[in-house]
Design a protein around this motif. Sequence first.
Motif, PDB file in Angstrom:
ATOM      1  N   GLY A 108      39.908  34.669  25.128  1.00  0.00           N
ATOM      2  CA  GLY A 108      39.904  33.638  26.160  1.00  0.00           C
ATOM      3  C   GLY A 108      40.718  32.445  25.745  1.00  0.00           C
ATOM      4  O   GLY A 108      41.541  31.931  26.519  1.00  0.00           O
ATOM      5  N   PHE A 150      44.105  30.704  27.384  1.00  0.00           N
ATOM      6  CA  PHE A 150      44.137  29.301  27.774  1.00  0.00           C
ATOM      7  C   PHE A 150      45.338  28.580  27.154  1.00  0.00           C
ATOM      8  O   PHE A 150      46.148  27.975  27.841  1.00  0.00           O
ATOM      9  CB  PHE A 150      42.833  28.623  27.370  1.00  0.00           C
ATOM     10  N   THR A 181      39.376  40.998  29.978  1.00  0.00           N
ATOM     11  CA  THR A 181      40.281  40.552  31.014  1.00  0.00           C
ATOM     12  C   THR A 181      39.690  39.381  31.785  1.00  0.00           C
ATOM     13  O   THR A 181      40.385  38.397  32.086  1.00  0.00           O
ATOM     14  CB  THR A 181      40.584  41.705  31.988  1.00  0.00           C
ATOM     15  N   SER A 182      38.413  39.454  32.092  1.00  0.00           N
ATOM     16  CA  SER A 182      37.814  38.350  32.843  1.00  0.00           C
ATOM     17  C   SER A 182      37.808  37.085  32.021  1.00  0.00           C
ATOM     18  O   SER A 182      38.114  35.996  32.528  1.00  0.00           O
ATOM     19  CB  SER A 182      36.400  38.716  33.304  1.00  0.00           C
ATOM     20  N   ILE A 183      37.511  37.211  30.724  1.00  0.00           N
ATOM     21  CA  ILE A 183      37.571  36.037  29.855  1.00  0.00           C
ATOM     22  C   ILE A 183      38.977  35.454  29.875  1.00  0.00           C
ATOM     23  O   ILE A 183      39.181  34.233  30.004  1.00  0.00           O
ATOM     24  CB  ILE A 183      37.183  36.412  28.411  1.00  0.00           C
ATOM     25  N   PHE A 214      41.178  35.785  32.241  1.00  0.00           N
ATOM     26  CA  PHE A 214      41.390  35.140  33.542  1.00  0.00           C
ATOM     27  C   PHE A 214      40.851  33.743  33.550  1.00  0.00           C
ATOM     28  O   PHE A 214      41.476  32.809  34.057  1.00  0.00           O
ATOM     29  CB  PHE A 214      40.736  35.967  34.649  1.00  0.00           C
ATOM     30  N   ILE A 215      39.634  33.604  32.976  1.00  0.00           N
ATOM     31  CA  ILE A 215      39.029  32.271  32.941  1.00  0.00           C
ATOM     32  C   ILE A 215      39.954  31.304  32.231  1.00  0.00           C
ATOM     33  O   ILE A 215      40.223  30.194  32.689  1.00  0.00           O
ATOM     34  CB  ILE A 215      37.654  32.314  32.261  1.00  0.00           C
ATOM     35  N   GLY A 216      40.475  31.766  31.122  1.00  0.00           N
ATOM     36  CA  GLY A 216      41.401  30.917  30.359  1.00  0.00           C
ATOM     37  C   GLY A 216      42.591  30.531  31.177  1.00  0.00           C
ATOM     38  O   GLY A 216      43.001  29.361  31.211  1.00  0.00           O
ATOM     39  N   ILE A 276      42.948  30.471  34.378  1.00  0.00           N
ATOM     40  CA  ILE A 276      42.594  29.594  35.508  1.00  0.00           C
ATOM     41  C   ILE A 276      42.357  28.185  35.019  1.00  0.00           C
ATOM     42  O   ILE A 276      42.824  27.208  35.607  1.00  0.00           O
ATOM     43  CB  ILE A 276      41.361  30.151  36.239  1.00  0.00           C
ATOM     44  N   LEU A 277      41.653  28.084  33.887  1.00  0.00           N
ATOM     45  CA  LEU A 277      41.428  26.760  33.318  1.00  0.00           C
ATOM     46  C   LEU A 277      42.762  26.071  33.047  1.00  0.00           C
ATOM     47  O   LEU A 277      42.957  24.902  33.400  1.00  0.00           O
ATOM     48  CB  LEU A 277      40.638  26.859  32.021  1.00  0.00           C
TER      49      LEU A 277
END
Lengths: 638, 105, 170, 359
Positions: free
Chosen positions: A444, A448, A519-521, A523-525, A527-528
Motif C-alpha cells: 500500500g 501511495f 490490489t485493494s490496498i 488502490f487505496i494508496g 486513491i490517497l
Amino acid sequence: MDFSYTILIPLIPLALFVILGIFSKKIPPSISGWIGSLGLGTSFVLSWYTAYSYFLGGKLNGVYQTFIYKTTWLNFTDKLHIDMGVLIDPISVMMLVVVSTISFMVHLYSRGYMKGDDGYTRFFSYLALFSFSMFGLVLATNLFQMYIFWELVGASSYLLIGYYYTKPSAVAAGKKAFIVTRFADLGFLIGILLISYYSGTFDFQEINSLHGSIITNWAATSFMGLSVITWGLILIYLGAAGKSAMMPFHIWLPDAMEGPTPVSALIHAATMVVAGVYLVARLFPVYYFVENGFALQIVAYVGAISSLVAAIIAITQTDIKRVLAFSTMSQIGYMMLALGVSKYDGHEGLGYMASMFHLFTHAMFKALLFLGAGSVIHIVHSNYLKDMGNLRKHMPITHITFLIASLSIAGFPGFAGFFSKDEILAAAYENNMLIYVSSVLVAGLTAFYIFRLYFGIFWGKDNTYEHTPHESPWSMTIPMLFLAFMSIAGGYIPFSDYISADSIPFKSHLNLPLAAIATSIGFIGIILAYVFYKKENNLPERFANSFGVFYKWTYHKFYFDEIYLFVTKKILFGIVGFSAAWFDKHIVDGTMVGIGNTTVAISEKIKGWQSGKFQDYAMSFVGGGVVIAMVVFYIWIN
Amino acid sequence: MIAGINIYEILTLTSILFFIGLYGFFTRENLITVLLSIELILNASALNFVLINTYLYPDLLQGAIFTIFIIALAAAETALAIAIIINLYKLIYSVEVKDTETMKY
Amino acid sequence: MEAILFYILAALIIIFAVASVTSRKILRAVIYLLFVLISIAGLYFLINYNLLAAIQLTVYAGGVIVLFIFSVLLVHHVELELEKTPLKRKIIAGILSLLGLGITLWSIFTYTFKTATTTYSSIEVRDIGLKLLSYGDGGYILPFEVISVLLVAVMIGAIIVAKGEKLKEN
Amino acid sequence: MNFLIMNIPLNITSTIHDWIYSIMPETAASITIMVLIAVIYLALFAIIGLYLVLLERKVAAWFQLRLGPNRVGPWGIFQTIADALKLVSKELTSNDRIDKFLYNLAPYFVIVSTLIGISVFPFSKQFQAFDINIGLFFLFAVSSIGVIGILVGGWASNNKFALIGAMRSGLQTISYELSVGLSLLTMVLLTGTLQLSEIIEVQRTGGWLILQGHIPAIIAFMIFMIAGTAETNRAPFDLVEAESELGAGFHTEYSGMKFAYFFLAEFINMFIIASIAVVVFFGGWLSPFGITDGITWFPEVLWFLIKVVMIIILMMWFRWTFPRLRVDQLLTLEWKYLLPINLANLMFMAVIIWMNWTI
C-alpha cells in the motif's frame, strides 16, 4: 550444449573499457557513445540468445543443468586454488538478461542524456567497466571470483557516483558508498574464509552440493550457540546487505543518487544493488539447510524491516531520485524477504522463484522509473518535486512510460509488478504471517508514494520553467519505451517454468484472494495519492502535521545518518580515537622523541670529535685497530 | 736473501718505516707532506712484499709482481692527489689540512 | 759485508724517514723521502731484485718525487716554513704509532717463519715479463691490464681535475 | 762476497784485479777495487767533460767561420783546463735567504746521476765497470734523477728566473724521457735483452741494430736523437737556460765549482746520450764490417770513442743550426708528434719481429 561463448559477454565490455579508457582523450564523444552502445548491444544479443537456448534446451530429465567452464587462475596448492570461469544456470542466465538489457538500454539512453558532458567518453568507459564487473559477478563460478567482481562492481560504482568529481557532495557520496559497502564486504570476506575453510572449496557447486551430509558436521563447531557455518552465512549476508542497501547499511544508497541518473538506473536500481539478493540466491541451499535456515530467517526479517522502513521514508522525501532510491531499497527488501520465507523443494520454493521474478520485473520498471525521472530532471534541471508539476502535456512519452512503471510497481493488475508481487505475498502468506502483514502494508505504501511522485511530477501545480519543457530526444525515449513494454510483458513470463530453488520447474498460479487484498490496498494508496497530490492543496501538510514527530522522523530518514555520525564521531573518534591518540602522542611519540632528544644531546657532546680533519679520523681508526688487536692478542695468549 | 740478516730484522725495519709513515700522516699539517707520509707507508708494505718473497718463497715472483703493482698504484695515487692539491690551491690558495675542514659538524 | 751494507741502508732509511716526517722545510722533506726511496732501491739491489730497484728509481725518483717537487714549486715559496704541529697531537700520534709498532713487532717476533733454504740468484726481467703477460696458472695478465686501465683513468682524471677551472671557462 | 764479484766484474785489466786480491784480504780488496774504479771514472768524467767543452767551442768556431780558443797550448787544448782552474779558485757566492742545504746539494744530484750513468757503458769488451742485467733500464732510471737536482737547485736559489728555468726543465725532461724510453724499447724488442754488453754481442753477428731493424730502427734513432737532445737541455731545446730570456736559467745563482758541476754534467749527459746511441744503434765498440776483428792488439775502445764523437758533433751541429723552440712548441712536438709516432713505431717493430722481417 555449449555455452562457453558466454565468456564474451563480460569480455566485450572489458575491451570497451580498455579502449575507451586509454583513448578517452582521442575518441570524439559521438563515436565513443556508439562504440559503447554497440558493444553492449552485442552482449545484449548474446545474453538473450543464451537465455533462449538455455531455457528451451538446458533441461535434462526435467532438471535445469548447470554448465561450468573454468580454468585455474591462481594455483597455490592442490587444494587451495582460485578458478576463473563462467557458470551457466537458471539464475545466472536470468541475471545476464537483466544486466545486459538494462545496461544496453542505459547506454542508449546515456547517449542522449550525457550529451555535451565533458567526460562523455570517460562515462562510457566507466559504464563498460561496470558492465564487465557485473557480468563477471553474475557468471562467477566460485566465491572468490565473485568477491573479486563484487569489489570491482563496488569500485566502478564509486567511480560513477563520484562522476561529477568537481561537486563536493558527489565526491562525499562516492566515498560514503565505498566505505559503507567496504565495511560490509569485510563481513563477506570473513564469511568466505570461514565457509571455504570448513568446506575446503570456494566452488559454488561444491558448496551447494555439500548441504546434505557435511552441514551437520559443520554445525558441530559452534560459537555463541550458533554453528560456525551459520556465522559464516550471516557474515556473507552482511556483505549482501551492504551491497543491497539493507537496513543498517542502507545509508549510502540515497546519497548515491548524486551520480548521473542513468547510473542510478543501471547500478543503484536494477543491477548492482540486487547482487546481494543474487548472492543469497546463489547460496540458497546452504542458507536453507544449515541449522534449519536460521540465517535465512535473519535474511527474511531484515528484508521485511528494510522494506517497511524504506517505504515509510519514501513517502516524505521530496527529491524524486531519493524517493526512487528508497523505493528500490524497499523492493529489494521484498526480494530478500521472499528468499527468506522460501523453502526448497518444488512448490514450497515459491519464495525463491518469486524473489527472482520480482528481481526481473523490478529491474525493468525501476530502471524505467529512473530513466523517466532522468528525463524529467534533464528538462527541469532540478531533482526536487517542488520544481515540477503538470508536465504530462509537455512530455507525453515520458508521462506514459512513467505511468506504466508506476502502475507496475504499485501492483496494478495486468502489469508485471502485480504478478511478481503476488508471488511474494503468496510465499510470505504461506510461511510467515507477520512478514505477510508487513508486506501488504508495504504494498500500500508503495502505491501511495509512487503515485505521489507521479502526480507531483505530471499533474499538480503548474510550475514556471526556465524554458518550455519538451519531450526528450529519441535516444532517450526509445529505451524507455522498450522498458515500458518489458514492464508490462515481463509479468507474463512463466517464471516458475524456468527458475526454482532446486532447478526443477513447477507450476505456479495466481493466488486470487491474496492478489485481491494486495490490489485493494494498492488502490487505496493510489486513491490517497490522487486526493493529496492530484491538485495542489494543503492536505499533505495538514496530514503531515497531524503525524507530528513521526513525520519529522520519517522526513529525516529516521536519523540513520545522524546515528552513524554519532557513533563514528562521538564514540569512535571521540572516545576510542582520543585515547588512542593520547597513547600515540605520549607513549609512542614520546619514546621516539625521547630517543631523538637523547641522540641530539649525546651528539652535541661528541660532535667535536668530527673535526673535519681526515687525520683525526685516521687516528681514531688506527687507535681502534690497535685496541682490537690488543684485545685479540690478549685473548689469543690466554 | 741477505747474508747474515734474518727475516726478523728486516720486518722490524719495515714495521718501523711503516709507523714512521703513520706518525707523519697523523701529524703533518700540509697536504703534500701528508702525501709523503703515505709514500713511506706504501714503500714499507712494498718492501715487505719483496723481502718476504725472498726469504720464504725465493722461487716465486709474486712479491716482486705485487710490488710492481703497488708502485704503479702509488704513482697513480700521487698523480691524482697532486692534481687535486693543485686545484685546491687554485681555489683557496692553501694546501694546509686545516683549510680543508669544511665538512666539520 | 752485505750485512753491513744492510745496516747502513736501514739506518739511512730510518733516519731519512724520520727527517722526512719531521722536517719543517717542505722541499727538504721531499728530498729526504727521495733518499729513503733510493735507499730502498739499494735494498732491492742488495737482494738482487735489480728490476724492482730500477722501477723504484724510475717511478719514484723520476716520477713521483718530480711530481712532488713540481707541486711544491707551484704552491710553496722557499722562505716559508711549515706550521708547527701542536705538541698534544704529536704526543698522541707518537703514542699510537709506538703502540701499533709494539703490537706489530710483538706479533712478528712471536711467529716462527719457515725461512726457505734455497736462494734464487737474481730475477730476470724476462721472467717477470712472462709472468705478467701469462694468462695461465699463476699469470697476472688480468691485474696487469686492470692496472693499465687504472693508470689511463688516473691520467685523464688528473688532467681534468688539475685543469678544472679552465675547462669551465671554455 | 758474491755480490761484488758478480755485479762488478773488474774487466779493466785482470792483472790488476788479481794482484790486488793477492795482497789483501777479500773485503779490503773489493773495497780497494771499488775505490780504484771510482777514481778512474771520476778522472774519465773530468777529462771527457773538459774536452767536450773544448770540442764544442771548436765546433762552434768552425760553424761560425772563426778560430775558437787557440792560445793555451797547441790549438788551445789546455784552454778548458785553465777555465777549470779559474772556476775552482772562484768564490762561491749565494743569495740571501736561500735553503742552504738544498742549494748545496743540487749540483751533486746532477753529477752523481751522470757519473752512475757512464759507469755502465761497455767502452770495450774489457772496459766496463758495472755490467748490470737491466743495463738500459738502469741508465734510464738513473738519468731521471738528474732532473731533481735541476728542480731543487732552481727552487732553492730563491730566484724567479731560476725557478722558471727549473720548472721548464722538469717539464722537458719528464716529457722527453718518454720518447727516449720508448725509442730504446723499440730496439730492445730487437735485442731481447737489456744488458748493454749483450746488446753489443747481438750486433756482432747480425750487424748494427740500425741496419738490423731498418725502417723502424731508423725512425727510433731519429726520435732518440731529438729526445736525447731535449733530455740534455741543449739547443734547440735549451729553454731551461735560455740566456736571452732567463739569464742562465736554473743555475743563474750558482758560481764557481758548483756552476762547473752543472756545466760539466750537461756535457757528460751529452756523452751519455751519444754513448747510448752508439751502443744501441751503432754496435758499441764493434768495428764497422768487422774490419779490425782479427787484430787482437787493436784497442776497441777507439771505435767506441770515434762513434761517440761523431754523434756528439751531430748534436753540436743541431745546436748551431736550429733556433730555439717556444715552450708550447716543445711540448706539442713531444706529446702530439713524437709520442704517437713512437708508439706506432713500436707496434711496427713488434710486427716486423713477429713476421721475422729483420735482416
